[in-house]
Write an enzyme that holds these catalytic residues in place. Sequence first.
Site, short mmCIF file in Angstrom:
data_model
loop_
_atom_site.label_atom_id
_atom_site.label_comp_id
_atom_site.label_asym_id
_atom_site.label_seq_id
_atom_site.Cartn_x
_atom_site.Cartn_y
_atom_site.Cartn_z
N ASP A 1 93.95 41.32 -10.25
CA ASP A 1 93.83 42.77 -10.07
C ASP A 1 94.92 43.32 -9.17
O ASP A 1 95.50 42.60 -8.34
CB ASP A 1 92.44 43.14 -9.53
N GLU B 1 89.94 41.24 -5.86
CA GLU B 1 90.37 40.94 -4.49
C GLU B 1 90.77 42.21 -3.76
O GLU B 1 90.54 42.36 -2.58
CB GLU B 1 91.54 39.95 -4.50
#
EC number: 3.5.1.18
Length: 375
Positions: free
Chosen positions: A68, A133
């Site tokens: 991400d 994250e």
Amino acid sequence: MSCPVIELTQQLIRRPSLSPDDAGCQALLIERLQAIGFTVERMDFADTQNFWAWRGQGETLAFAGHTDVVPPGDADRWINPPFEPTIRDGMLFGRGAADMKGSLAAMVVAAERFVAQHPNHTGRLAFLITSDEEASAHNGTVKVVEALMARNERLDYCLVGEPSSIEVVGDVVKNGRRGSLTCNLTIHGVQGHVAYPHLADNPVHRAAPFINELVAIEWDQGNEFFPATSMQIANIQAGTGSNNVIPGELFVQFNFRFSTELTDEMIKAQVLALLEKHQLRYTVDWWLSGQPFLTARGKLVDAVVNAVEHYNEIKPQLLTTGGTSDGRFIARMGAQVVELGPVNATIHKINECVNAADLQLLARMYQRIMEQLVA
């Protein structure tokens, strides 16, 4: 001449994986890993995609990272669209180039080269990848680690690909991180008219001496591995917006980045004692996002230092500064955890970029680490 690390990084950047949306990045990585004999276990939780992959058996070296990215901001301010990777003057531009799709590509290509040269390697090589994250991190690495611990999975070493470097790749290696503890504190008063203060109780006035004393505390002096613990007020709010109303409450949020000299319980106890000292009426809520961890000199640190010295001819600094990372969750497994990744100067910024040559160098470093620990 084409470069597999750059090509894979570009393929990942083209997938707009705004946290926690993976946007197909993990499918690309899984395909590459399965092709060289990795067993892949998808471990999705809620809206987050994760996978745990392994090859071989024995002492385990895992490479950890996230697919991400943070939002690109104003796309018109980029020199090229943020999800269209472009190389200019040797720099690869695109959201995630440095944080951390370049590292992911370097890890996978390093694994491909390692397996080609060591098809019967003696240890176990693994990957722990998440799509959450950058945002809440609630359903990412922490959930995978909990699942692995519940079934007594072994993890000896973990290399996290976060962008640790400052000026050149490998000049800084993170062998630990500070803990992070946030306090959400509400001081209660009595709302009233500013012309009649005797009929009210101003929580701002009451809290001011407490806040002054809190800010002045020297929590510790750090140690040889960690800087001194810091406390910073992040948000403070009171009042209705009107100039004639004494507020009824004051909200203050402050964060501690703490060393191994303290525990979160020690910090909480000192804050609560200070609140009682100032006879405040309060409501408090704590959020511990990570305990401090440290990997002292050992096989993993030595292997990482060796790889950097071999390919970049510099001796890396071992630091624990900066924010938190998913390494804080992985350290719970008792693993040695080290972070090594590209230069972090442009992460989360407009025109995020990474030196393309650095990614090639990083892949070689990762491969050498594999060779030292699980060949």
